[in-house]
Scaffold this active site. Structure first.
Site, PDB file in Angstrom:
ATOM      1  N   SER A   1     -36.188 -55.165  53.614  1.00 37.40           N
ATOM      2  CA  SER A   1     -35.576 -54.227  54.552  1.00 37.40           C
ATOM      3  C   SER A   1     -35.577 -54.910  55.921  1.00 37.40           C
ATOM      4  O   SER A   1     -36.292 -55.908  56.114  1.00 37.40           O
ATOM      5  CB  SER A   1     -36.445 -52.960  54.613  1.00 37.40           C
ATOM      6  OG  SER A   1     -36.157 -52.195  55.759  1.00 37.40           O
TER       7      SER A   1
ATOM      8  N   TYR B   1     -44.711 -48.590  54.523  1.00 36.54           N
ATOM      9  CA  TYR B   1     -43.397 -49.165  54.176  1.00 36.54           C
ATOM     10  C   TYR B   1     -43.215 -50.507  54.886  1.00 36.54           C
ATOM     11  O   TYR B   1     -42.861 -51.515  54.268  1.00 36.54           O
ATOM     12  CB  TYR B   1     -42.305 -48.182  54.593  1.00 36.54           C
ATOM     13  CG  TYR B   1     -40.908 -48.530  54.122  1.00 36.54           C
ATOM     14  CD1 TYR B   1     -40.494 -48.226  52.831  1.00 36.54           C
ATOM     15  CD2 TYR B   1     -39.990 -49.146  54.972  1.00 36.54           C
ATOM     16  CE1 TYR B   1     -39.210 -48.535  52.395  1.00 36.54           C
ATOM     17  CE2 TYR B   1     -38.703 -49.460  54.553  1.00 36.54           C
ATOM     18  CZ  TYR B   1     -38.319 -49.143  53.262  1.00 36.54           C
ATOM     19  OH  TYR B   1     -37.041 -49.453  52.842  1.00 36.54           O
TER      20      TYR B   1
ATOM     21  N   LYS C   1     -43.017 -54.077  53.068  1.00 36.18           N
ATOM     22  CA  LYS C   1     -41.781 -54.876  53.165  1.00 36.18           C
ATOM     23  C   LYS C   1     -42.056 -56.232  53.821  1.00 36.18           C
ATOM     24  O   LYS C   1     -41.416 -57.225  53.470  1.00 36.18           O
ATOM     25  CB  LYS C   1     -40.692 -54.103  53.920  1.00 36.18           C
ATOM     26  CG  LYS C   1     -40.180 -52.848  53.195  1.00 36.18           C
ATOM     27  CD  LYS C   1     -39.569 -53.156  51.835  1.00 36.18           C
ATOM     28  CE  LYS C   1     -38.834 -51.970  51.232  1.00 36.18           C
ATOM     29  NZ  LYS C   1     -38.460 -52.206  49.815  1.00 36.18           N
TER      30      LYS C   1
END
Ligand code: NAD
Length: 266
Positions: free
Chosen positions: A148, A161, A165
């Site tokens: 991402s 998150y 990532k």
């Protein structure tokens, strides 16, 4: 002589995790159109079967595989099922993911562990299972991790998150080094915001939480750092995943490629 780029995956077998929905689904359908046989691996087997039906109705070849990417047994069994059915695994797209948003001081340890398990343990387990087969031959093996912009940038309230990532960059770089002698390459694709169920859920949630309109969430938060206020699309990402899987050399191994309308330029 200039190399002719091809978008042809005929004869290749791909496993795409989280491909019952969103980005993974589009990648799976794009790979099938390019001639690959695709394992539709997802925790939601009914939705995975619908993707298989859609691919088959277009003349493609696919197999639904029930897989929770956090379960070593389920991952190993799913990869084995694909190889038993089609003879190999040449491409792995580790894409399954969820989002849980909370500030660090409120994030439960259970949610932290759940996020890291899906995004990082899932990437490790599917990679390890795929390598048992990819290392058995001299064929090119391609592993693509769905990172991402949050593999490079932080946003508030997304600690697990963003951490996971970022972690995928490390796994990809180690695999690029270890896999080279076996002709296995590794990449991270880093999308900006893509309108999938994962993101569509966040728009009204953030609007309610911040007391602003949904339009403001989109323009002033999600797309604020793009150059043109445009969402990345599932097709942008699927075309990039096809480009990487079909590319004739290992030149991009170990790299992350950001696809985000200018949000974070590296
Ligand atoms: P999505 O919700 O549309 O699809 C995710 C899929 O993963 C679903 O089919 C779900 O059933 C599956 N899944 C969830 N947990 C699983 C598990 N434990 N095992 C197997 N499958 C599981 O989401 P999406 O937006 O397509 O996201 C796909 C990936 O792209 C994620 O890794 C996400 O972090 C990443 N990503 C998304 C965006 C975006 O804006 N949508 C941006 C950057 C990166």
């Amino acid at each position: 002589m200039a190399t002719q780029l091809t978008q042809d995956l005929t004869g290749q077998v791909a496993l795409v995790t989280g491909s019952a929905s969103g980005i993974g689904r589009d990648i799976a359908e794009t790979y099938a159109k390019a001639g690959a046989t695709v394992g539709i691996a997802d925790i939601n087997i009914e939705a995975a079967q619908k993707v298989v039906d859609a691919i088959e109705s277009q003349g493609g070849k696919a197999l639904a595989i029930e897989m929770d990417v956090t379960s070593e047994d389920a991952v190993n069994a799913g990869v084995q099922k694909l190889v038993d059915s089609f003879g190999s695994i040449d491409i792995l797209v580790s894409n399954a993911g969820i989002q849980i948003i909370d500030p660090i001081n409120k994030m439960s340890y259970d949610n932290w562990k759940k996020m890291l398990a899906i995004h990082l343990d899932g990437a490790f387990l599917t990679t390890k299972a795929a390598l048992q087969h990819m290392y058995q031959n001299d064929k090119v093996g391609t592993v693509i991790y769905m990172g991402s912009v949050h593999s490079h940038e932080a946003s508030m309230y997304k600690a697990p998150y963003v951490t996971a990532k970022h972690g995928l960059l490390g796994l990809c770089r180690v695999l690029a080094k270890e896999g080279a002698e076996h002709n296995v390459r590794a990449h991270v694709i880093c999308p900006g915001f893509v309108k999938t169920p994962l993101v569509e859920k966040q728009i009204p949630e953030q609007a309610a939480e911040k007391g602003i309109s949904e339009e403001a969430v989109v323009n002033d938060i999600m797309l604020v750092n793009t150059v043109d206020k445009e969402f990345t699309t599932v097709d942008d990402i699927a075309q990039l995943a096809l480009f990487l899987a079909a590319f004739p050399s290992n030149v991009f191994t170990g790299q992350s490629i950001v696809a985000s309308h200018g949000w974070f330029m590296n």
